[in-house]
Design a protein around this motif. Structure first.
Motif, mmCIF file in Angstrom:
data_model
loop_
_atom_site.group_PDB
_atom_site.id
_atom_site.type_symbol
_atom_site.label_atom_id
_atom_site.label_comp_id
_atom_site.label_asym_id
_atom_site.label_seq_id
_atom_site.Cartn_x
_atom_site.Cartn_y
_atom_site.Cartn_z
ATOM 1 N N ASP A 100 -29.261 119.518 -4.114
ATOM 2 C CA ASP A 100 -29.050 118.085 -4.367
ATOM 3 C C ASP A 100 -30.301 117.431 -4.951
ATOM 4 O O ASP A 100 -30.219 116.562 -5.817
ATOM 5 N N LEU A 101 -31.479 117.869 -4.459
ATOM 6 C CA LEU A 101 -32.732 117.308 -4.988
ATOM 7 C C LEU A 101 -32.822 117.510 -6.495
ATOM 8 O O LEU A 101 -33.377 116.684 -7.211
ATOM 9 N N TYR A 102 -32.280 118.653 -6.956
ATOM 10 C CA TYR A 102 -32.374 118.986 -8.381
ATOM 11 C C TYR A 102 -31.073 118.675 -9.130
ATOM 12 O O TYR A 102 -30.877 119.129 -10.252
ATOM 13 N N ASN A 103 -30.172 117.909 -8.475
ATOM 14 C CA ASN A 103 -28.900 117.523 -9.109
ATOM 15 C C ASN A 103 -28.088 118.715 -9.590
ATOM 16 O O ASN A 103 -27.463 118.658 -10.659
ATOM 17 N N VAL A 104 -28.083 119.792 -8.824
ATOM 18 C CA VAL A 104 -27.243 120.932 -9.191
ATOM 19 C C VAL A 104 -25.781 120.517 -8.939
ATOM 20 O O VAL A 104 -25.453 120.072 -7.835
ATOM 21 N N PRO A 105 -24.890 120.638 -9.947
ATOM 22 C CA PRO A 105 -23.487 120.231 -9.761
ATOM 23 C C PRO A 105 -22.854 120.979 -8.583
ATOM 24 O O PRO A 105 -23.151 122.163 -8.357
ATOM 25 N N ASP A 110 -22.308 125.490 -4.797
ATOM 26 C CA ASP A 110 -21.534 126.311 -3.845
ATOM 27 C C ASP A 110 -21.571 127.784 -4.222
ATOM 28 O O ASP A 110 -21.820 128.655 -3.397
ATOM 29 N N ARG A 111 -21.312 128.032 -5.503
ATOM 30 C CA ARG A 111 -21.238 129.414 -5.989
ATOM 31 C C ARG A 111 -22.602 130.109 -5.873
ATOM 32 O O ARG A 111 -22.726 131.199 -5.336
ATOM 33 N N ALA A 145 -33.615 129.227 -2.104
ATOM 34 C CA ALA A 145 -33.514 127.790 -2.366
ATOM 35 C C ALA A 145 -34.215 127.423 -3.680
ATOM 36 O O ALA A 145 -33.765 126.548 -4.421
ATOM 37 N N THR A 146 -35.326 128.101 -3.973
ATOM 38 C CA THR A 146 -36.100 127.755 -5.171
ATOM 39 C C THR A 146 -35.395 128.210 -6.448
ATOM 40 O O THR A 146 -35.560 127.600 -7.500
ATOM 41 N N LEU A 147 -34.607 129.287 -6.338
ATOM 42 C CA LEU A 147 -33.929 129.794 -7.539
ATOM 43 C C LEU A 147 -32.627 129.051 -7.842
ATOM 44 O O LEU A 147 -32.047 129.210 -8.915
ATOM 45 N N LEU A 148 -32.198 128.221 -6.885
ATOM 46 C CA LEU A 148 -30.902 127.550 -6.984
ATOM 47 C C LEU A 148 -30.751 126.717 -8.265
ATOM 48 O O LEU A 148 -29.688 126.682 -8.872
#
Ligand code: ATP
Length: 247
Positions: A100-105, A110-111, A145-148
């Motif tokens: 969420d911090l990086y605005n990942v859709p 989830d995936r 988490a960092t690679l997300l």
């Protein structure tokens, strides 16, 4: 992807970073080596926007970290030597928070969360609280988490501390594969064998200054008669190769 120009950071009389300039192109795996207190972490903290340089500039992914920190930070990942995690979140919640911090859709988050928890063998810990993880599991979680958000530039301070041999192999293979895929990776380590193993280029810093830079072959060619990175490192940083007790 990384450009440092005459970067300086002083703490009182200590020249933590003393006029460092370097460039790291896209897809390079760059290792930053140096004795304790050489200025490695300070340099990374400047590039990641955690510490302000006294002078000079640091550009990451095309953005000046002093002027456009948010744009640079959106494109980078940082794994510090002592990562801070939120103990009262579960692993899945921590991943969600970072995404969420990086605005990942949401759908991608989830995936990718499922895939990365599996990759780092944390699927069974998905609902476990971070505070109940072992040290190595916490390290694996910070990688996941960092690679997300698929950073373009990844900074890692001591990537292998506390990891078991399986995870060390996983991380080494992953870093090599990510660099081949275009990720720029800047890491510090005291494990010279790791740098020998995976680095495209190596810089050795001492007292805040770069004292050697190049591929392993170039460093060896610059120091004829010295055959290992360890001996080049000890020679350049002025530390005795063999302490008195061992003689
Ligand atoms: P190590 O291998 O031990 O982690 P390093 O190469 O990462 O060392 P830095 O942590 O960058 O070294 O420290 C460089 C110098 O700056 C050291 O002399 C350190 O004591 C000093 N230093 C770092 N941070 C601060 C600070 N916040 N206040 C004062 N001095 C600092």
């Amino acid at each position: 992807m990384i450009e440092l120009k005459n970067l300086c950071k002083y703490y009182g009389d200590i020249r933590a970073v003393d006029n460092i300039s370097l460039q790291v192109p896209r897809g390079e795996l760059f290792c930053f080596l140096g004795p304790n207190g050489a200025g490695k972490t300070t340099t990374i903290k400047i590039m990641t926007g955690l510490v302000k340089a006294d002078s000079g500039s640091a550009w990451v992914a095309g953005y000046d970290i002093a002027r456009d920190a948010l744009s640079a930070k959106q494109r980078m990942g940082y794994i510090p030597d002592m990562p801070y995690l939120y103990d009262r979140l579960t692993c899945a919640e921590f991943m969600q928070f970072c995404g969420d911090l990086y605005n990942v859709p949401a759908e991608r988050l989830d995936r990718e969360r499922t895939r990365l928890l599996e990759l780092f063998s944390l699927q069974e810990q998905s609902a476990a609280l971070v505070r109940d993880l072992s040290h190595g599991m916490r390290q694996r979680l910070i990688y996941a988490a960092t690679l997300l958000h698929e950073p373009e530039v990844l900074f890692i301070d001591e990537p292998l501390i506390g990891l078991d041999p399986y995870t060390i192999r996983l991380i080494k293979d992953l870093l090599r594969a990510r660099a081949r895929g275009g990720m720029t990776i800047f890491l510090t380590t005291h494990i010279l064998a790791l740098a020998e193993d995976i680095a495209d280029r190596i810089a050795i810093v001492n007292n805040g200054q770069i004292i050697a830079i190049g591929s392993l072959q170039e460093l060896k060619a610059q120091h004829p008669g010295i055959n290992t990175l360890e001996d080049i490192f000890l020679h350049l940083t002025g530390h005795p190769a063999n302490g008195g007790e061992c003689r």
